[in-house]
Design an enzyme around this catalytic site. Structure first.
Site, short mmCIF file in Angstrom:
data_model
loop_
_atom_site.label_atom_id
_atom_site.label_comp_id
_atom_site.label_asym_id
_atom_site.label_seq_id
_atom_site.Cartn_x
_atom_site.Cartn_y
_atom_site.Cartn_z
N SER A 175 0.83 -1.20 0.00
CA SER A 175 0.00 0.00 0.00
C SER A 175 0.86 1.26 0.00
O SER A 175 1.62 1.49 -0.93
CB SER A 175 -0.96 -0.03 1.18
OG SER A 175 -1.92 0.99 1.10
N ASP A 191 -2.11 6.60 -3.17
CA ASP A 191 -0.92 5.89 -2.69
C ASP A 191 -0.56 4.82 -3.71
O ASP A 191 -1.13 4.76 -4.81
CB ASP A 191 -1.16 5.30 -1.30
CG ASP A 191 -2.29 4.29 -1.27
OD1 ASP A 191 -3.10 4.26 -2.22
OD2 ASP A 191 -2.38 3.51 -0.30
N ASP A 250 -1.06 1.63 -4.12
CA ASP A 250 -2.02 0.65 -4.63
C ASP A 250 -3.40 1.25 -4.84
O ASP A 250 -4.35 0.53 -5.17
CB ASP A 250 -2.11 -0.57 -3.72
CG ASP A 250 -2.73 -0.26 -2.37
OD1 ASP A 250 -2.63 0.90 -1.91
OD2 ASP A 250 -3.32 -1.17 -1.76
N ASP A 296 -5.72 2.31 -2.93
CA ASP A 296 -6.87 2.13 -2.04
C ASP A 296 -7.15 3.42 -1.28
O ASP A 296 -8.25 3.64 -0.78
CB ASP A 296 -6.68 0.95 -1.08
CG ASP A 296 -5.50 1.10 -0.13
OD1 ASP A 296 -4.62 1.95 -0.36
OD2 ASP A 296 -5.45 0.33 0.87
#
Length: 445
Positions: free
Chosen positions: A92, A235, A237, A239
């Site tokens: 992440s 960020d 990834d 999410d």
């Protein structure tokens, strides 16, 4: 083994091919027959995905490899493919040397504690159920060229469920991550989209992966200089989503949470938020007859609460936003599109934020090698001295003036202290009270 957001840590130390292999084995052993797998842009993900796929197939599960995609893209694909589980190899917003593994249910919600614990126990005891030579699972690779099936489906869902305007200018900072679906969805509806750090690169050369004010100064400057209507940042990834108003101001997560919550909730509804959320959100909801319901810190806890009846929305000030009727996972691209639609309808993000109160908040940490014991002792003292004490996650004390929170850090030998009130003096007083409690508890321990 599993924290609030799966397994994370330095590659070659906490996160290894052996671990990925065993997690794949454990998922299949636990009954997952079909598993969707994806990863972020970190190079170490190649090795980890190969090991994970080997573990899954070795124990008889079939895998659908959707390639390098955003975490919410992969999570959405689990339900769409009718799979039993999903895995995203990602750290992440963590720095480049890290990687991790996050697990998803058949509905696309993050695994809860019970299921994570079950997987961890299978790994710990090596209680794997290996398939025979004629029961080895298969791996199906989806075409990732020109967008891939999973990404196209995610983009289509965004455009079909969010009434996006066609006349706004939006700066999208991807942070060298995998959130391209945001830019694609906005561009497809006619928005003027300028991307920053759009080249996928797991070393994150453009800026650190975590979308904070300090890390996103360039994006703020570009929004201000180009007269864009807003900026959104992801960020690694995707999410998470944070935002920049048309003046180039990086917005606090609490302000965004208040805006989203007030937009989604109706009288009698509640909104799921972690215990470290600002009074700002509760006050904004109270104006419309709604309320907050607190959860432990971590998007998995927020998602679980958001799935309950009467909960209209869930969010964390760190940038995780959950619309339970649309998807049970934190979806940064969805949040970016919803915010763009809000700006299109209201006209000015800066004006929306300026209408919110600005409450003083104080944060600090106390270093101690007995963090858990100290936090527990603070809870015992607070229970004797205050009427409104919650130990849902750390110790949160509510007073007429505001609140304070004492929590043991999950990663460092620290006890973290947060205090907030509606005026400066009360915030200072609450913070000093909380610090005194921690120091008393530390002395006693």
């Amino acid at each position: 083994m599993f924290g609030t957001s799966g397994v994370r840590g330095p590659v070659g130390e906490d996160v290894t091919a052996d671990l990925a292999l065993d997690v794949g084995r454990a998922l299949a052993t636990d009954g997952a027959e079909t598993v969707v797998v994806g990863r972020d842009a970190r190079d170490s993900g190649r090795m980890l995905v190969r090991a994970l796929l080997a573990g899954l197939t070795e124990c008889g599960a079939d895998a659908i490899d959707v390639g390098v995609e955003a975490t919410p893209t992969v999570a959405r694909a689990v339900a769409r493919e009718g799979a039993d589980a999903g895995v995203v190899v990602t750290a992440s917003h963590n720095p480049a040397p890290d990687n991790g593994i996050k697990l998803w249910t058949a509905s696309g919600r993050a695994f809860g504690e019970e299921r994570n614990d079950r997987i961890a126990e299978i790994v710990k005891t090596a209680a794997f159920e290996f398939a025979g030579h004629d029961g080895i699972g298969t791996v199906e690779t989806r075409d990732a060229v020109a967008g891939g099936d999973a990404r196209r489906a995610h983009e289509r869902a965004l455009r079909e469920t969010v009434p996006l305007p066609d006349d706004l200018s939006v700066v999208v900072d991807l942070g060298n991550g995998v959130g391209r679906v945001t830019a694609d969805a906005l561009h497809a509806t006619g928005c003027d989209v300028e991307t920053l750090n759009a080249q996928r690169d797991g070393r994150f050369p453009g800026r650190p992966s975590e979308p904070t004010a300090g890390n996103c100064e360039t994006a703020c400057a570009v929004v201000e200089a180009t007269d864009a209507d807003l900026g959104v940042v992801h960020d690694g990834d995707a999410d998470r989503m944070m935002a920049i108003d048309e003046r180039g101001r990086f917005l606090s997560g609490d302000a965004l949470l208040a805006l989203f919550a007030r937009r989604e909730a109706e009288p009698g509804d509640s909104v799921a938020v972690p215990v470290d959320t600002s009074l700002l959100v509760a006050d904004a909801l109270a104006e419309i007859g709604a309320e907050v319901t607190y959860t432990p810190v971590g998007d998995a806890y927020v998602a679980a609460e958001a799935a309950k009846p009467g909960v209209a929305f869930g969010g964390e000030p760190s940038g995780a936003w959950i619309w339970p009727e649309r998807t049970p996972c934190p979806d940064g691209p969805l949040a970016a599109c919803v915010l763009t639609a809000l700006v299109g309808a209201e006209g000015s993000l800066a004006a929306l934020v300026d209408d919110l109160p600005d409450y003083p908040i104080r944060r600090d940490s106390v270093r101690t090698d007995a963090k858990s014991a100290v936090a527990d002792r603070v809870g015992a003292i607070a229970a004797d001295e205050y009427d409104d004490v919650s130990t849902l996650d750390g110790v949160r004390v509510e007073t007429d003036a505001g609140w304070f929170l004492v929590r043991a850090s999950g990663t460092e030998p620290l006890v973290r202290i947060t205090a907030e009130a509606r005026d400066e003096d009360d915030a200072d007083a609450l913070f000093e009270t909380a610090r005194d409690l921690v120091e008393r508890a530390d002395d006693e321990i």
